[in-house]
Each structure stands twice: as structure tokens, then as C-alpha cells.
Design a protein around this motif. Structure first.
Motif, PDB file in Angstrom:
ATOM      1  N   ALA A  35       0.845  -1.207   0.000  1.00 41.90           N
ATOM      2  CA  ALA A  35       0.000   0.000   0.000  1.00 41.90           C
ATOM      3  C   ALA A  35       0.879   1.256   0.000  1.00 41.90           C
ATOM      4  CB  ALA A  35      -0.918  -0.010   1.224  1.00 41.90           C
ATOM      5  N   LEU A  36       1.935   1.224   0.815  1.00 47.50           N
ATOM      6  CA  LEU A  36       2.828   2.392   0.878  1.00 47.50           C
ATOM      7  C   LEU A  36       3.503   2.624  -0.476  1.00 47.50           C
ATOM      8  CD1 LEU A  36       4.113   4.293   3.261  1.00 47.50           C
ATOM      9  CD2 LEU A  36       6.127   2.895   2.842  1.00 47.50           C
ATOM     10  N   PHE A  37       3.992   1.550  -1.068  1.00 48.51           N
ATOM     11  CA  PHE A  37       4.707   1.693  -2.343  1.00 48.51           C
ATOM     12  C   PHE A  37       3.765   2.199  -3.442  1.00 48.51           C
ATOM     13  CE2 PHE A  37       7.848  -1.872  -0.938  1.00 48.51           C
ATOM     14  CZ  PHE A  37       8.364  -1.013   0.036  1.00 48.51           C
ATOM     15  N   SER A  38       2.486   1.805  -3.350  1.00 51.88           N
ATOM     16  CA  SER A  38       1.534   2.248  -4.386  1.00 51.88           C
ATOM     17  C   SER A  38       1.293   3.758  -4.293  1.00 51.88           C
ATOM     18  CB  SER A  38       0.209   1.489  -4.262  1.00 51.88           C
ATOM     19  OG  SER A  38      -0.525   1.994  -3.161  1.00 51.88           O
ATOM     20  N   LEU A  39       1.591   4.345  -3.128  1.00 52.76           N
ATOM     21  CA  LEU A  39       1.371   5.790  -2.947  1.00 52.76           C
ATOM     22  C   LEU A  39       2.624   6.617  -3.205  1.00 52.76           C
ATOM     23  CD1 LEU A  39      -0.832   5.752   0.300  1.00 52.76           C
ATOM     24  CD2 LEU A  39      -1.580   6.275  -2.023  1.00 52.76           C
ATOM     25  N   LEU A  40       3.761   5.957  -3.417  1.00 49.05           N
ATOM     26  CA  LEU A  40       4.997   6.720  -3.636  1.00 49.05           C
ATOM     27  C   LEU A  40       4.892   7.531  -4.922  1.00 49.05           C
ATOM     28  CD1 LEU A  40       7.961   4.270  -2.828  1.00 49.05           C
ATOM     29  CD2 LEU A  40       7.331   6.360  -1.580  1.00 49.05           C
ATOM     30  N   PRO A  41       5.261   8.813  -4.856  1.00 54.94           N
ATOM     31  CA  PRO A  41       5.241   9.613  -6.096  1.00 54.94           C
ATOM     32  C   PRO A  41       6.458   9.268  -6.958  1.00 54.94           C
ATOM     33  CG  PRO A  41       6.093  10.901  -4.254  1.00 54.94           C
ATOM     34  CD  PRO A  41       5.723   9.563  -3.682  1.00 54.94           C
ATOM     35  N   ASP A  42       6.539   9.896  -8.119  1.00 55.45           N
ATOM     36  CA  ASP A  42       7.727   9.760  -8.961  1.00 55.45           C
ATOM     37  C   ASP A  42       8.907  10.342  -8.176  1.00 55.45           C
ATOM     38  OD1 ASP A  42       9.626   9.698 -10.901  1.00 55.45           O
ATOM     39  OD2 ASP A  42       8.745  11.282 -12.152  1.00 55.45           O
ATOM     40  N   LEU A  43       9.956   9.553  -8.017  1.00 59.27           N
ATOM     41  CA  LEU A  43      11.065   9.993  -7.156  1.00 59.27           C
ATOM     42  C   LEU A  43      12.280  10.496  -7.934  1.00 59.27           C
ATOM     43  CD1 LEU A  43      10.960   7.278  -4.341  1.00 59.27           C
ATOM     44  CD2 LEU A  43      10.028   9.585  -4.345  1.00 59.27           C
ATOM     45  N   ALA A  44      12.187  10.497  -9.239  1.00 57.45           N
ATOM     46  CA  ALA A  44      13.358  10.888 -10.041  1.00 57.45           C
ATOM     47  C   ALA A  44      13.828  12.285  -9.634  1.00 57.45           C
ATOM     48  CB  ALA A  44      13.003  10.839 -11.518  1.00 57.45           C
ATOM     49  N   GLY A  45      15.085  12.383  -9.221  1.00 58.82           N
ATOM     50  CA  GLY A  45      15.691  13.669  -8.876  1.00 58.82           C
ATOM     51  C   GLY A  45      15.207  14.261  -7.556  1.00 58.82           C
ATOM     52  N   LYS A  46      14.511  13.478  -6.747  1.00 58.04           N
ATOM     53  CA  LYS A  46      13.926  14.019  -5.498  1.00 58.04           C
ATOM     54  C   LYS A  46      14.806  13.726  -4.283  1.00 58.04           C
ATOM     55  CE  LYS A  46      10.393  15.695  -7.541  1.00 58.04           C
ATOM     56  NZ  LYS A  46       9.176  15.061  -7.909  1.00 58.04           N
ATOM     57  N   ASP A  47      14.700  14.604  -3.273  1.00 57.64           N
ATOM     58  CA  ASP A  47      15.389  14.401  -1.996  1.00 57.64           C
ATOM     59  C   ASP A  47      14.387  13.822  -1.002  1.00 57.64           C
ATOM     60  OD1 ASP A  47      17.831  15.516  -2.923  1.00 57.64           O
ATOM     61  OD2 ASP A  47      16.971  17.521  -2.692  1.00 57.64           O
ATOM     62  N   VAL A  48      14.762  12.659  -0.427  1.00 59.47           N
ATOM     63  CA  VAL A  48      13.820  11.882   0.389  1.00 59.47           C
ATOM     64  C   VAL A  48      14.367  11.691   1.805  1.00 59.47           C
ATOM     65  CG1 VAL A  48      12.674   9.623   0.607  1.00 59.47           C
ATOM     66  CG2 VAL A  48      13.029  10.613  -1.669  1.00 59.47           C
ATOM     67  N   LEU A  49      13.469  11.801   2.770  1.00 59.59           N
ATOM     68  CA  LEU A  49      13.812  11.483   4.168  1.00 59.59           C
ATOM     69  C   LEU A  49      12.865  10.395   4.651  1.00 59.59           C
ATOM     70  CD1 LEU A  49      15.269  12.158   6.896  1.00 59.59           C
ATOM     71  CD2 LEU A  49      13.360  13.700   7.364  1.00 59.59           C
ATOM     72  N   ASP A  50      13.428   9.322   5.225  1.00 57.40           N
ATOM     73  CA  ASP A  50      12.619   8.252   5.822  1.00 57.40           C
ATOM     74  C   ASP A  50      12.787   8.327   7.342  1.00 57.40           C
ATOM     75  OD1 ASP A  50      11.374   5.948   6.662  1.00 57.40           O
ATOM     76  OD2 ASP A  50      12.516   4.588   5.376  1.00 57.40           O
ATOM     77  N   MET A  51      11.702   8.619   8.055  1.00 59.06           N
ATOM     78  CA  MET A  51      11.762   8.788   9.515  1.00 59.06           C
ATOM     79  C   MET A  51      11.357   7.475  10.204  1.00 59.06           C
ATOM     80  SD  MET A  51      10.080  12.583  10.081  1.00 59.06           S
ATOM     81  CE  MET A  51       8.415  11.964   9.996  1.00 59.06           C
ATOM     82  N   GLY A  52      12.273   6.950  11.001  1.00 56.77           N
ATOM     83  CA  GLY A  52      12.024   5.634  11.605  1.00 56.77           C
ATOM     84  C   GLY A  52      12.296   4.577  10.560  1.00 56.77           C
ATOM     85  N   CYS A  53      13.470   4.706   9.929  1.00 61.96           N
ATOM     86  CA  CYS A  53      13.775   3.908   8.717  1.00 61.96           C
ATOM     87  C   CYS A  53      14.042   2.435   9.012  1.00 61.96           C
ATOM     88  CB  CYS A  53      14.973   4.503   7.989  1.00 61.96           C
ATOM     89  SG  CYS A  53      16.484   4.471   8.981  1.00 61.96           S
TER      90      CYS A  53
END
Ligand SMILES: C[S@@+](CC[C@H](N)C(=O)[O-])C[C@H]1O[C@@H](n2cnc3c(N)ncnc32)[C@H](O)[C@@H]1O
Length: 249
Positions: A35-53
Motif C-alpha cells: 500500500a505504501l509503495f503504491s502511494l509513492l510519487p515519482d522519485l526521479a531527482g527528489k530528496d527523500v527522508l525516511d523517519m524511523g527507517c
């Protein structure tokens, strides 16, 4: 606010959690992650932070999906050690820190995500505000948490499921939903601290932080999954997870 509990560094808790996640039939892998992966936007060139990774699997996925940079933060040294060991070579920056202090990073991100960790944070309204400040305009906060109808119970001795004569779960007793706050539960060890929040508190915290909710998911098992693992049928009575995608306008 008190110091957050770092239960994932407790050796007994860690071992229990690790073996749960190593079993391929687990709720994260089969229900929450898809479900989480289905909501991920296009990540090309994006800066991402995962909290509680945690073990860093989602950070690795974000680099594979083309993110420009990925940072993973977590309270637990044990989880981070595993993350660094198991995700070498992806160029992920892992830091030990409390997500409530996210503003101290002094950085801005296009996507801030968090999988099954925000229910460990005492002040969600403050967290949402901090996340809002760290997002770039149009940036996304995507998180999953234990569903509020599952985090509400105070009395651990009360039955969590009621079963029919055929042994099938027929309903989930709901109590203390309207009493948000700290919960202490037994999960691998005694005294694991989580926080219950009502649905409206979550929604209002995001709105007050200047975020607009775009999607929500309460993932349900497919008929195929239920046929293979009948215990998943209970999810139709009470979903285990809530996912929210909110955007900074
Ligand atoms: C259920 S695990 C999920 C791990 C990972 N997100 C995943 O989905 O595989 C929750 C994680 O949140 C971390 N955590 C709990 N409270 C935290 C906090 N206040 N700040 C940062 N990490 C926290 C724990 O140490 C743990 O690694």
C-alpha cells in the motif's frame, strides 16, 4: 515531552522483531508495504527522508526508484547498524536521531515518509508541524501507522477478538477509542510504549501544519491472500494499518 522510548535497542525486543520481519509471511511485507509503495510519487531527482527507517529497506527502494538523495533516521542503533550493513552501496545517509527533532537537520525534502513509526511519537501535532517546515512547496508527507481502531485499548486483558463457534473472528471489541494518549503494551517484551490518537486528531494535526490530505488507505488483503493465509480475513473486520498522503501547498 519526555524522552522517547528506544525499545528497538532492547536486545529481546530486537530479536523478536527481527525474526517477525524475517518470516516472509508478515503484515508489513504482505499488506503495509504494497500500500505504501503504491502511494509513492515519482522519485526521479527528489530528496527523500525516511523517519524511523529501521532496516533501511524503504530507503533502498527510494534510491532504486531514482531519488537524488535518501536519508534515513532512526532512534535505534541496532536498527541502523542492520540498515548500514544490509544496504551498503546505495549511497543512503543514515543518522541516529529522534524524528521529533527533524527540523534540527536544517534540510528540506521533496518527500518525507515514515512507515509504522509515528505511533511511537508522543506529540504528533508537533511532528506534523516540523515535517511541514522541512518540506519544499508541493512536497509530500507519506506515512503509515497502526490503525487508530487498533491502538485504542487500555486494558490489555480485555479480549482483542471475539470468535464464533466455528473459530472464526466475528468482531473486534472497540474500547477507550476516545481516550487518546500513552499506551503500554506487551509485544515481545513488557512495557512497549505507543500513542493512541483518534482519526480526527490525525487529520486536524496535518491540516493545522498546512498540509492537504490527498489520499488515505486502509489496506485489505486480496482474496488470493486470504485463501492462502485465512487469518488475514480478520482485516475485513478491522484493518491493521492507516496510510495518509498529505501535500504542502
Ligand atoms: C516498526 S519499525 C518500522 C521500521 C521501518 N520503517 C520499516 O517499515 O521497515 C519502527 C521504527 O521506528 C523507530 N522509531 C521509533 N520511535 C522513533 C523516533 N521517535 N524517532 C526515530 N525513529 C523512531 C524504531 O527504532 C524502529 O526502527
Amino acid at each position: 515531552m519526555g524522552k522517547p522510548q528506544n525499545i528497538y535497542d532492547d536486545p529481546d525486543f530486537y530479536e523478536g522483531y527481527r525474526s517477525l520481519r524475517e518470516n516472509p509471511v508478515n503484515y508489513n511485507l504482505l499488506l503495509e508495504h504494497p500500500a505504501l509503495f503504491s502511494l509513492l510519487p515519482d522519485l526521479a531527482g527528489k530528496d527523500v527522508l525516511d523517519m524511523g527507517c529501521g532496516f533501511g529497506e524503504i530507503c533502498a527502494l527510494c534510491t532504486q526508484r531514482g531519488a537524488r538523495s535518501v536519508m534515513g533516521i532512526d532512534l535505534s542503533q541496532r536498527m541502523l547498524s542492520a540498515a548500514k550493513r544490509e544496504n551498503k552501496g546505495f549511497g543512503i545517509q543514515f543518522e541516529q536521531m529522534d524524528m521529533s527533532n527533524v527540523e534540527k537537520l536544517g534540510q528540506n525534502f521533496d518527500l518525507i515518509l515514515s512507515s509504522l513509526a509515528v505511533h511511537y511519537v508522543e506529540d504528533f501535532a508537533a511532528l506534523a508541524k516540523s515535517v511541514g517546515k522541512c518540506l519544499r512547496p508541493d512536497g509530500i508527507f507519506l506515512f503509515s501507522q497502526e490503525h487508530p481502531i487498533g491502538t485504542c485499548h487500555i486494558d490489555e486483558t480485555a479480549p482483542y477478538w471475539v470468535y464464533g463457534e466455528d473459530g472464526k473472528a466475528i468482531y473486534h471489541p472497540l474500547n477507550d477509542y476516545g481516550r487518546p494518549g500513552k499506551r503500554e503494551i506487551t509485544w515481545f517484551v513488557d512495557g512497549v510504549v505507543k500513542y493512541h490518537r483518534t482519526f480526527s486528531q490525525l487529520v486536524n494535526a496535518l491540516t493545522d501544519a498546512g498540509l492537504t490530505i490527498e489520499r488515505m488507505e486502509e489496506p485489505l488483503p486480496s482474496p488470493e491472500l486470504v485463501a492462502q493465509y485465512p487469518f488475514f480475513e480478520k482485516e475485513y473486520h478491522k484493518p491493521s494499518f492507516l496510510l495518509i498522503l498529505a501535500r504542502k501547498k
